[in-house]
Design a protein around this motif. Structure first.
Motif, PDB file in Angstrom:
ATOM      1  N   ALA A  80     -12.514  24.911  -8.276  1.00 22.15           N
ATOM      2  CA  ALA A  80     -13.297  25.798  -9.108  1.00 22.15           C
ATOM      3  C   ALA A  80     -12.530  26.620  -9.869  1.00 22.15           C
ATOM      4  O   ALA A  80     -11.878  27.549  -9.648  1.00 22.15           O
TER       5      ALA A  80
ATOM      6  N   PHE B  95     -11.614  28.897 -13.548  1.00 16.96           N
ATOM      7  CA  PHE B  95     -12.529  29.716 -14.247  1.00 16.96           C
ATOM      8  C   PHE B  95     -11.464  30.663 -15.209  1.00 16.96           C
ATOM      9  O   PHE B  95     -10.203  30.828 -15.045  1.00 16.96           O
TER      10      PHE B  95
ATOM     11  N   GLN C 192     -21.495  27.413   0.542  1.00 18.73           N
ATOM     12  CA  GLN C 192     -22.636  27.177  -0.305  1.00 18.73           C
ATOM     13  C   GLN C 192     -22.752  27.899  -1.518  1.00 18.73           C
ATOM     14  O   GLN C 192     -23.514  27.737  -2.577  1.00 18.73           O
ATOM     15  N   GLY C 193     -22.055  29.077  -1.629  1.00 21.78           N
ATOM     16  CA  GLY C 193     -22.301  30.118  -2.607  1.00 21.78           C
ATOM     17  C   GLY C 193     -21.346  29.646  -3.990  1.00 21.78           C
ATOM     18  O   GLY C 193     -20.860  28.767  -4.198  1.00 21.78           O
ATOM     19  N   ASP C 194     -21.553  30.612  -5.097  1.00 23.30           N
ATOM     20  CA  ASP C 194     -20.876  30.550  -6.021  1.00 23.30           C
ATOM     21  C   ASP C 194     -19.377  31.109  -5.835  1.00 23.30           C
ATOM     22  O   ASP C 194     -19.136  32.155  -5.886  1.00 23.30           O
ATOM     23  N   ALA C 195     -18.469  29.895  -5.964  1.00 23.75           N
ATOM     24  CA  ALA C 195     -16.934  30.303  -5.717  1.00 23.75           C
ATOM     25  C   ALA C 195     -16.329  31.038  -6.556  1.00 23.75           C
ATOM     26  O   ALA C 195     -15.617  32.124  -6.510  1.00 23.75           O
ATOM     27  N   VAL C 196     -16.712  31.002  -8.080  1.00 25.05           N
ATOM     28  CA  VAL C 196     -16.312  31.674  -9.143  1.00 25.05           C
ATOM     29  C   VAL C 196     -16.794  33.056  -9.069  1.00 25.05           C
ATOM     30  O   VAL C 196     -15.970  34.044  -9.248  1.00 25.05           O
ATOM     31  N   GLU C 197     -17.817  33.236  -8.791  1.00 23.77           N
ATOM     32  CA  GLU C 197     -18.756  34.490  -8.843  1.00 23.77           C
ATOM     33  C   GLU C 197     -17.958  35.313  -7.728  1.00 23.77           C
ATOM     34  O   GLU C 197     -17.661  36.701  -7.776  1.00 23.77           O
ATOM     35  N   LEU C 198     -17.842  34.884  -6.679  1.00 24.69           N
ATOM     36  CA  LEU C 198     -17.019  35.454  -5.393  1.00 24.69           C
ATOM     37  C   LEU C 198     -15.672  35.807  -5.622  1.00 24.69           C
ATOM     38  O   LEU C 198     -15.421  36.751  -5.502  1.00 24.69           O
TER      39      LEU C 198
ATOM     40  N   ARG D 122     -14.432  36.299  -8.676  1.00 26.14           N
ATOM     41  CA  ARG D 122     -14.385  37.528  -9.503  1.00 26.14           C
ATOM     42  C   ARG D 122     -14.598  38.781  -9.017  1.00 26.14           C
ATOM     43  O   ARG D 122     -14.073  39.968  -9.371  1.00 26.14           O
ATOM     44  N   SER D 123     -15.667  38.734  -8.278  1.00 24.95           N
ATOM     45  CA  SER D 123     -15.983  40.170  -7.580  1.00 24.95           C
ATOM     46  C   SER D 123     -14.986  40.797  -6.564  1.00 24.95           C
ATOM     47  O   SER D 123     -14.683  42.036  -6.596  1.00 24.95           O
TER      48      SER D 123
END
Length: 662
Positions: A527, A529, A572-578, A580-581
């Protein structure tokens, strides 16, 4: 056609008059009447006062008078006290770097006198009369007064009408003045405070004697109860810790998770008896509550830190409400570990130990959220003083449940350890149903953490009264969700999923938390970004940290990052959001703290899935085993999400429900 801007006329550079300089300084120091009250009370405390009285008119706009019984000011020093940068607190840079007084800048009185009508009345011990100085006229004349100083400020901002228009109503300004005195009162229980407004006594907090007859923590608890109310003390636990390496001492009271509020209006931090607002202290206290607070609730606390004055800079802000630490990390760890250790002690284990000396309802978390506890765990021992006939074993009859209503445990192998002995036919039958694969149990620490040790529920000796168990003996299960238990104080209601979730979580932290990296799962398609330069630099600088967290983030181009692996439990989560955080936290916080928080979040997710679900039929032995484990598990009063795991209903409360004795 363009018009040229008019030429500016050059003005000569010259020194500003002293009065204008003081009025400019007043813009920083004197924001509202409460700012004047804070500065004058600081001076009174530095003078060694044991009683301070604040008198106000019109919320402090018409009059602010602060009286103290301190050492007083000599006649010849009264005019000097009103000059800019005149003070008795410091003499050189070394004293500035080791300042131990509340005030030290020497500009407050001059700034206040420039925007108000100020007068000082003071008398030294042993002198036959006091002396009154009018700041506006400079007139000095004798007057009557006991030892100490009275400083009057009338018609605040009369010389700067524009500033006066920004003030709020009298009630609002009065509230700010009271809050300013309250902050001082919480730090000095040995000093009495009284606040009068328009001739009426508004608040009064009497001094607690500190002559050795009263312990320091007891004196602080009395002052906290007087100022913040009895509920604050009832809903908090004492904390005390001194770091051997840094020498930092932290003490005070930390609120129980059940007492958390929607606003941070009862959070007080002090550094060397000075009230401060500091991001390091606030974040440290909040971090200590991460595992036990529900939603966005705000904890309550009053924390006091004693540190070498040379290691903290108080000369950061004109109002002295902000500080800067030489080593903010050690300060953060001192606050966090002190509060964490205090909150870790399960209150259930203290219930029986204090049953005879304290009110039971004050120790158990009740439906209203009130309760008290102590900071350090006390080893609970069964009472043998008054043996009574042993309770007869009670059978629990199976409730009709559909086969599909139970929790699926194929992915976690099993939730329960096999019973060593079948004490009842129903227990034996159920135990065989829950028998796990022992070969896989020993090799899978996650599975081992989810087991309930039925040996903990083995019958006690006949000389021990079963109801003296802190959480009592299980008697029934309600709708497959709650466990009803009977103890010496009355009835205990337990949310079995929330309780088991906490037990599994603490076991996982102990077994997996600090020994190995979090398992990761490579992504079939990375992924990507668009990343900022800060994110790219953070990802390159913390490769090892990201590996421990189960993340693989690598540069894809100068302005792009690619996430190639994520933690297995979050696949299964959002890899990009993880990504970034995590990068944002690594940029702002210490790497070890980020690792610990991320690991705990993943373990909490695993514990939630591994804990027993609602509608799961349990035997009495399994329920008792759960209760016994709750009594010894840290933070077992709240689940991983901050929800309470158990509630106590006392006999008195049960009698009130049925109007018994009325």
């Amino acid at each position: 056609m363009t018009s040229s801007a008019p030429a500016l006329q050059r003005r000569a550079i010259q020194d500003l008059p002293d009065e204008l300089i003081s009025q400019i300084a007043a813009g920083e120091v004197v924001e509202r009447p409460a700012s004047v009250v804070r500065e004058l009370v600081d001076n009174a405390l530095d003078a060694g006062a044991s009683q301070i009285t604040v008198r106000l008119l019109a919320g402090g706009v018409r009059l602010i008078s602060v009286e103290d019984d301190g050492c007083g000011i000599p006649r010849e020093e009264l005019p000097v006290a009103l000059r800019r940068h005149a003070t008795s607190k410091i003499r050189d840079l070394n004293e500035l770097e080791h300042v131990g007084t509340m005030g030290f800048r020497g500009e407050a009185l001059a700034a206040i006198a420039s925007v108000s009508e100020t007068a000082i009345l003071s008398r030294l011990e042993g002198e036959d009369k006091a002396w009154l100085l009018e700041a506006r006229s400079g007139e000095l004349r004798p007057a009557a007064r006991n030892r100490g100083t009275t400083l009057e400020v009338k018609e605040l901002f009369f010389s700067t009408p524009a500033r006066r228009k920004f003030l709020k109503t009298d009630a609002t300004e009065l509230a700010h003045c009271i809050e300013s005195v309250r902050r001082h009162a919480l730090a000095r229980p040995d000093v009495g405070f009284a606040i009068w407004h328009d001739g009426k006594l508004v608040e009064q907090w009497r001094a607690v004697p500190m002559d050795g007859s009263v312990d320091k923590n007891d004196a602080l608890a009395r002052r906290l109860a007087d100022v913040l109310g009895d509920d604050f003390v009832a809903n908090s636990i004492p904390v005390q810790r001194t770091s051997a390496s840094s020498g930092i001492t932290v003490y005070g009271r930390a609120g129980l998770p059940d007492a958390a509020r929607s606003r941070p209006d009862q959070q007080y931090c002090y550094v060397n008896q000075r009230f401060v607002r500091d991001k390091v202290l606030t974040h440290a206290a909040k971090s200590a509550y991460e595992d036990v607070l529900h939603g966005h609730k705000q904890p309550i606390y009053a924390l006091y830190m004693e540190i070498d004055p040379a290691r903290v800079d108080v000369n950061v802000h004109p109002t002295k409400i902000e500080v800067r630490f030489r080593d903010s990390r050690e300060v953060h760890q001192a606050i966090k570990h002190t509060v964490e250790d205090a909150l870790a002690a399960p209150r259930a284990a203290l219930l029986a130990a204090h049953a005879e000396t304290s009110t039971p309802a004050a120790l158990a978390p009740e439906a209203s959220g009130s309760g008290t506890a102590v900071a350090s765990p006390v080893a609970w021992q069964p009472s043998v003083s008054a043996p009574r006939p042993a309770m007869k074993p009670q059978l629990q009859y199976a409730m009709p449940l559909q086969e599909t209503a139970g929790h699926k445990v194929n992915d976690m192998q099993a939730l329960w350890a096999p019973m060593r002995e079948a004490t009842t036919p129903s227990a034996a039958a159920t135990a065989s149903t829950f028998e796990p694969n022992t070969a896989q149990t020993s090799a899978n620490p996650t599975q081992a953490a989810t087991e309930i040790d039925l040996a903990a529920a083995s019958p006690a000796p006949a000389t021990h009264e079963p109801t003296t168990w802190p959480l009592g003996r299980a008697i029934a299960q309600v709708h497959g969700v709650y466990i009803l238990a009977e103890n010496a104080q009355g009835m205990v209601i337990v949310d079995m999923h929330a309780a088991h979730e906490r037990i599994v979580y603490e076991r996982l932290k102990e077994q997996l938390g600090n020994h190995q990296p979090i398992a990761s799962q490579p992504l079939l398609i990375p992924a990507t970004f668009a990343a900022t330069p800060q994110e790219v630099a953070t990802a390159e600088a913390h490769v090892d940290t990201l590996h421990v967290l189960g993340l693989e983030i690598a540069p894809f181009s100068p302005k792009t990052l690619a996430v190639r692996a994520v933690p297995s439990t979050l696949a299964q989560g959002d890899a990009v959001e993880l990504a970034r955080s995590v990068l944002a936290e690594l940029e702002q916080q210490d790497a070890s703290g980020v690792i610990q928080r991320a690991r705990n979040e993943i373990l909490a997710t695993m514990a939630c899935h591994g804990a027993v679900r609602a509608n799961r039929r349990l035997t009495l032995d399994e329920m008792n085993a759960l209760l016994r484990q709750m009594e010894t598990t840290e933070r077992s009063d709240q689940c991983n999400h901050g929800r309470p795991t158990w509630r106590q209903l006392t006999l008195k409360e049960l009698d009130a429900l049925f109007l018994r004795g009325r």
